[in-house]
Write a protein that holds these residues in place. Structure first.
Motif, PDB file in Angstrom:
ATOM      1  N   ASP A 147       0.848  -1.144   0.033  1.00 54.86           N
ATOM      2  CA  ASP A 147       0.107   0.106  -0.089  1.00 54.86           C
ATOM      3  C   ASP A 147       0.998   1.291  -0.022  1.00 54.86           C
ATOM      4  OD1 ASP A 147      -1.854   1.916   0.301  1.00 54.86           O
ATOM      5  OD2 ASP A 147      -2.660   1.267   2.105  1.00 54.86           O
ATOM      6  N   THR A 149      -0.169   4.340  -0.086  1.00 53.52           N
ATOM      7  CA  THR A 149      -0.938   5.559   0.153  1.00 53.52           C
ATOM      8  C   THR A 149      -0.099   6.431   1.002  1.00 53.52           C
ATOM      9  OG1 THR A 149      -2.910   4.424  -0.087  1.00 53.52           O
ATOM     10  CG2 THR A 149      -3.253   6.393   1.290  1.00 53.52           C
ATOM     11  N   LYS A 150       0.377   6.005   2.250  1.00 50.60           N
ATOM     12  CA  LYS A 150       1.100   7.006   3.126  1.00 50.60           C
ATOM     13  C   LYS A 150       2.460   7.396   2.347  1.00 50.60           C
ATOM     14  CE  LYS A 150      -0.148   4.903   7.423  1.00 50.60           C
ATOM     15  NZ  LYS A 150      -0.065   4.207   8.890  1.00 50.60           N
ATOM     16  N   SER A 153       1.310  10.127   0.186  1.00 53.71           N
ATOM     17  CA  SER A 153       1.068  11.267   0.520  1.00 53.71           C
ATOM     18  C   SER A 153       2.093  12.086   0.963  1.00 53.71           C
ATOM     19  CB  SER A 153       0.101  10.948   1.943  1.00 53.71           C
ATOM     20  OG  SER A 153      -1.185  10.390   1.476  1.00 53.71           O
ATOM     21  N   TYR A 195       2.826   5.764  -6.960  1.00 49.21           N
ATOM     22  CA  TYR A 195       1.879   5.794  -6.203  1.00 49.21           C
ATOM     23  C   TYR A 195       0.597   6.168  -7.217  1.00 49.21           C
ATOM     24  CZ  TYR A 195      -1.422   8.794  -3.340  1.00 49.21           C
ATOM     25  OH  TYR A 195      -2.674   9.257  -2.642  1.00 49.21           O
ATOM     26  N   MET A 199      -3.055   4.205  -7.256  1.00 52.60           N
ATOM     27  CA  MET A 199      -4.352   4.754  -6.918  1.00 52.60           C
ATOM     28  C   MET A 199      -5.275   4.827  -8.217  1.00 52.60           C
ATOM     29  SD  MET A 199      -4.848   8.847  -6.496  1.00 52.60           S
ATOM     30  CE  MET A 199      -4.281   9.244  -7.976  1.00 52.60           C
TER      31      MET A 199
END
Length: 244
Positions: A147, A149-150, A153, A195, A199
């Motif tokens: 994952d 996501t972090k 971000s 990323y 997504m």
């Protein structure tokens, strides 16, 4: 029990296959629009580079600096970007397509300046290098089970910060700072490529094709990947490009 279990597994696999198919279909449309945008940018860049009359509209032939229209062309992509990003629910699909095309054209105007500053050979070499790096990271982002996501971000926050610094440096004209910014941009764009692909893969798995919302999501996806690639290419040009 065995039949129920088998049916459950079969249904689960079918759902995964359907989501995978939907994701691939969505990404195919995204990349198609991304390539359209790259084609528009390349066409506009060549037109401005080969036509001195057009080039004089953005660069003063006497001073070599930007004209008023040149500054508009430089900062117009940022305005288009804000409208596309924040106007998703208010803008219709045809208008979003028009904005994306206009955005690609203004990027092409900016890229035309590279033809004056750098040799054609280095532009071609860096473009191929950027395309290779982008492709590798896009595939990695699509295939990875981690994952991101972090991770994404954090990179996006860094991107916003370095974008602000680069806008300030546009008026300061510090070559050393510009060199540092370019290295940071390259690193951030490489990470963001993976990323964003992950997504968009997840978005594609849940879209319903044939709706205006999905059509607009395709344009948004193309805009994201196109912008990421252009930022990667331009940053690599500032580092590795051979000046005339």
């Amino acid at each position: 029990m065995e039949n129920n279990s088998s049916n459950y597994v079969y249904n689960s696999v079918t759902q995964l296959d359907d989501s995978e198919t939907a994701s691939r279909k969505y990404l195919a449309k995204v990349f198609a629009w991304m390539f359209v945008a790259l084609g528009i940018s390349a066409f506009v860049a060549f037109e401005f580079y080969l036509n001195q009359g057009l080039m004089s509209l953005i660069l003063d032939p006497v001073t070599g600096g930007f004209t008023g229209l040149g500054y508009v062309a430089i900062f117009a992509p940022l305005a288009f970007s804000l409208v596309i990003n924040f106007g998703f629910n208010r803008i219709s699909y045809p208008v979003m397509v028009l904005l994306f095309v206009a955005y690609s054209a203004t990027i092409g105007v900016t890229l035309s300046i590279f033809g004056i500053e750098y040799t054609s050979g280095s532009i071609f070499t860096v473009f191929l290098s950027a395309a290779f790096v982008f492709a590798v990271m896009a595939v990695s982002g699509y295939k990875t089970s981690m994952d991101l996501t972090k991770f994404g971000s954090i990179l996006y926050v860094i991107f916003i910060g370095i974008l602000g610094v680069s806008l300030i440096n546009f008026f300061m004209h510090s070559q050393q700072l510009d060199y540092i910014i370019s290295f940071v941009f390259v690193a951030v764009m490489i990470g963001l490529t993976a990323y964003y692909m992950q997504m968009l893969k997840r978005i594609g798995a849940g879209v319903e094709f044939g709706t205006e919302s999905t059509n607009k999501l395709v344009i948004i996806g193309a805009f994201i990947l196109y912008t990421t690639f252009i930022n990667l290419f331009m940053s690599m040009m500032r580092i590795f490009g051979r000046r005339r």
